[in-house]
Design a protein around this motif. Sequence first.
Motif, PDB file in Angstrom:
ATOM      1  N   SER A   2       0.839  -1.204   0.000  1.00 50.65           N
ATOM      2  CA  SER A   2       0.000   0.000   0.000  1.00 50.65           C
ATOM      3  C   SER A   2       0.864   1.239   0.000  1.00 50.65           C
TER       4      SER A   2
ATOM      5  N   PHE B 260      -0.937   5.218  10.067  1.00 48.98           N
ATOM      6  CA  PHE B 260      -0.648   4.997   8.649  1.00 48.98           C
ATOM      7  C   PHE B 260      -1.954   5.166   7.895  1.00 48.98           C
ATOM      8  N   THR B 261      -1.890   5.910   6.794  1.00 44.42           N
ATOM      9  CA  THR B 261      -3.100   6.077   5.989  1.00 44.42           C
ATOM     10  C   THR B 261      -2.780   6.031   4.506  1.00 44.42           C
ATOM     11  N   THR B 262      -3.710   5.479   3.768  1.00 41.34           N
ATOM     12  CA  THR B 262      -3.584   5.510   2.308  1.00 41.34           C
ATOM     13  C   THR B 262      -4.389   6.675   1.751  1.00 41.34           C
TER      14      THR B 262
ATOM     15  N   THR C  43      -8.371  12.654   2.627  1.00 41.51           N
ATOM     16  CA  THR C  43      -9.707  12.748   3.236  1.00 41.51           C
ATOM     17  C   THR C  43      -9.629  13.334   4.641  1.00 41.51           C
TER      18      THR C  43
ATOM     19  N   PHE D  89     -11.590  -2.886  15.675  1.00 41.25           N
ATOM     20  CA  PHE D  89     -11.211  -3.191  14.290  1.00 41.25           C
ATOM     21  C   PHE D  89      -9.805  -2.718  13.927  1.00 41.25           C
ATOM     22  N   VAL D  90      -9.110  -2.118  14.859  1.00 34.99           N
ATOM     23  CA  VAL D  90      -7.748  -1.653  14.557  1.00 34.99           C
ATOM     24  C   VAL D  90      -6.735  -2.727  14.982  1.00 34.99           C
ATOM     25  N   LEU D  91      -5.920  -3.126  14.018  1.00 38.22           N
ATOM     26  CA  LEU D  91      -4.920  -4.165  14.277  1.00 38.22           C
ATOM     27  C   LEU D  91      -3.666  -3.541  14.859  1.00 38.22           C
TER      28      LEU D  91
ATOM     29  N   TYR E 225      -0.481  -3.784  12.186  1.00 38.49           N
ATOM     30  CA  TYR E 225      -0.464  -3.192  10.853  1.00 38.49           C
ATOM     31  C   TYR E 225      -0.247  -1.696  11.029  1.00 38.49           C
TER      32      TYR E 225
ATOM     33  N   VAL F 229      -5.662   4.473  13.506  1.00 37.52           N
ATOM     34  CA  VAL F 229      -6.312   4.866  12.267  1.00 37.52           C
ATOM     35  C   VAL F 229      -6.993   6.208  12.474  1.00 37.52           C
ATOM     36  N   PHE F 230      -6.887   7.106  11.476  1.00 38.11           N
ATOM     37  CA  PHE F 230      -7.751   8.273  11.616  1.00 38.11           C
ATOM     38  C   PHE F 230      -9.069   7.934  10.933  1.00 38.11           C
TER      39      PHE F 230
ATOM     40  N   HIS G 240     -15.937   8.037   4.014  1.00 41.48           N
ATOM     41  CA  HIS G 240     -15.324   7.336   2.894  1.00 41.48           C
ATOM     42  C   HIS G 240     -14.675   6.011   3.262  1.00 41.48           C
ATOM     43  N   ASP G 241     -15.030   5.506   4.404  1.00 43.73           N
ATOM     44  CA  ASP G 241     -14.565   4.181   4.795  1.00 43.73           C
ATOM     45  C   ASP G 241     -15.698   3.508   5.556  1.00 43.73           C
TER      46      ASP G 241
ATOM     47  N   ARG H 188     -15.971   0.877   7.520  1.00 42.20           N
ATOM     48  CA  ARG H 188     -15.788   0.529   8.941  1.00 42.20           C
ATOM     49  C   ARG H 188     -15.961   1.766   9.811  1.00 42.20           C
TER      50      ARG H 188
ATOM     51  N   ARG I  61       1.118  -5.638   3.806  1.00 43.85           N
ATOM     52  CA  ARG I  61       0.236  -6.435   4.676  1.00 43.85           C
ATOM     53  C   ARG I  61       0.954  -7.649   5.238  1.00 43.85           C
TER      54      ARG I  61
END
Length: 847
Positions: A229, A250-252, A256, A329-331, A334, A339-340, A345-346, A348, A421
């Motif tokens: 990613s 980390f964000t892809t 957003t 839901f946050v691993l 990873y 997560v922000f 747009h997501d 979850r 991943r």
Amino acid sequence: MENNNRYNFKVIENKWQKFWEKNKSFKTKINKEKEKFYCLEMFPYPSGKIHMGHVRNYAIGDVLSRYKALQGYNVLHPMGWDSFGLPAENAAKQNNLDPKDWTEKNISVMKSQLKKLGLSIDWDREISTCNEDYYKHQQLFFLELYEKGLVYRKENFVNWDPVDETVLANEQVIDGKGWRSGAVVQRKKLNQWFFNISKFSDDLLEGLNELTNWPNKVKVMQQNWIGKSFGCELNFKIEGDLPVDEIKCFTTRPDTLFGFSFLAISPDHPISKHYENDPDFIKFKDECSKTGTTEESLAMAEKIGFKTNLKAINPFEESEKVPVYFANFVLMDYGFGAVFGCPGHDQRDFDFAKKYNLNIKTVVRPKDQENFEVKTEAFPGEGIIINSEFLNGLKAPDQSVVKAIEILEERKIGTEKINFRLKDWGVSRQRYWGCPIPIAYDEKGEIKTIPKDQLPVKLPKNINLNCKGNPLDNDENWKNVNIDGKKCYRETDTLDTFVDSSWYFLRFCSPKNDKYGFDLDEINYWMPVDQYIGGVEHAILHLLYSRFFMRSLAYNNDAFKFKEPFEGLFTQGMVCHETYKDENNNWLSPEEVELSGKHYYVKTNSSSKVTVGPSESMSKSKRNVIDPENIINNYGADAVRFFILSDSPPEKDVQWSEQGMLSSYKFVQKFWGLHQKIKNKIEEKHNGKEDIVLKKFTNQLISKITHNLNNFSYNVIIANMHETYNFLHKHLETELNSDDLSECYKKILIIFSPVLPHLINECLSEMNYDKNNSWPKTEKKYLEKTNVDYVIQINGKKRSLINAEKDLKQELLFELVKKDKLLDKYLKDISIKKIIFVKNRLMNILI
Ligand code: ANZ
């Protein structure tokens, strides 16, 4: 006369199998002047007896090996046993046996079954991974990898199978359940050994490009598994009553950020230590540990959160402060375990925001909707950025992500980052029946490697398996070891059995080499495996681990020159059978069912009706299995081989049918009858003129079968064989030339021999043709080029064009249709009403 000459497959197959064994016919002959061909089928787990999947897999490999040998290659075609693993331990527990005895008994049964199939295997190279002379080398590899820094131990959350009481790799968790036990997987923290496979993420990904002889679908699966990613890491400033200044994510999708409405961290995030005495948090964590650690199981589980008193500041809009939650839901392993949340747009994040009443802001709109707003679900698709100041109007995500990263880097809030991943491979198993890890701990708990001259670390015998947890851990005697005069305790975990199968293909090249796992000269000659054949279920795990293992051996070692173990890969389809259920919804096996008129009934109680279900891949749980041993006894190995290759292309599923089996058996019988006639005709010394028709037919046949072998179109070969029978049968009625007949018949027999080795060897030997045979060459003058384009229609619409030889029969063209990728989607799972066939022009399939 013909009646007396029935083909007695029992006698003849037995005769040839004995002959091959006695003469060591398939012992690998190494003449390094000649080119090599290493043909390998995935080795079986010795579960008790072979199943139809094995028959198909090994029939395919055997045809190929025999063909390559006739072509003059040095063929390596070995077989072994993937013999460590849970079932042995469980069976031994249940029946109070020694796992080794259980395993060895199974091996001997399965070996004799494989021999009955007439496989051209070099049994002198047989290996079994549970033998000390195999696993001692594996222990040495482990220590070497440890020295290279590719093996490490760390405390980690693991997928815990509460029934099998063992750790599962992520790959062994399917839909949140253990792959063997089916139990819901839990999260647990344990000290584990890891192989550093993630170090090679990029290389494993790049390497796929060179594997041109691998099925594309397998490469795509590996690609997704490695999961590269592109995105960035971001530092969020934090306010609140804890000594926490920053949280990294980390964000892809940094584009957003204007839709940022909460920050979610893993329940195992370091910040959680501030909450370890909070009873509500403890309850929340307990709730979380009911779901496994895989992304799949987390994605399926209901989203739950625990609100902290912290606030995160949006780096693009400093006045905006959003709540920080722990979320299931946050691993943790990873990215950065944080997560922000951008609910617009997501999905979850959307589910989470709905549940906790958090702000949902739309910052991307579809191209063609000016006044778009996210309402009932997130919009993760492509579009145009809105409500985002300096990002507005950019195409999302292509332009907007790059721009957002540029700005974040400028303002020193974030940096571009590539994430994979692929996680490191946890190889520890809390089980007895596996390869012991050659490690011990001193009294301070420091790691000590077992000195190499003390390898192998052998599994203890006569151990109590009926204890809770790992039996090795309960064996105080075995655990104690003295290293450099110091009292130490052995590591009691054993290695995941996927380690055993990550290098077995190297061992086959020099299976008796005592000094090391392989002999370098030998692998330099034999490796890589030219053709590997097996089930697509191993597309990710086994194949990726093997590719990693080669890289780990090559790491800091110039003498080892391989990175890719398998040059060619072929994944065969499943063997399927109808399923049956009685009136009480119990599965029935095919033997328990009989057809009477139009209905199926339970055999023992023929008034009780049977429901016939769809054909599915044979499995014990659905009881739709056919035992190869019975079938071989009833019809002979040649007929079984012929049938299993006949109906579908080898990469597709094949439907088992009694009728199909019977007709294959009849073919073998018929061919034997034909053989007697041909033999007579040759002996009668007819001297008609040169038999051009026969020579043309034979040369074209050689060319077709060679082509079909090279393309794994084995089903077409079977059709070619039927066609040959019909041709010869008729041709014998014409004027013959015995010399031409003899010459052509010999060639035909040779090219048939890979599929029907017993029958054809008998025919060859009856004709005294059996000396130094090699794959026949074609003569150009008999091979006029006669291809035409066949238009293939589905319900009258042109869907494909197949270029194939002229005068093709309907059946043969249809075999090509089945292999045509363009037609796949039309013909999958449908029933064909009618086929209209116009010779040399068209086939219209009505569905
Ligand atoms: C904000 C965001 C907004 C994201 C958006 C996606 C969509 P891939 O592509 O699979 O790499 N993420 C990051 N770390 C995570 C973790 N430890 N556990 C769970 N999810 C995590 O996925 C990257 C995305 O997965 C990241 O981008 C992050 O959510 C999430 F509209 O950041 B994203």
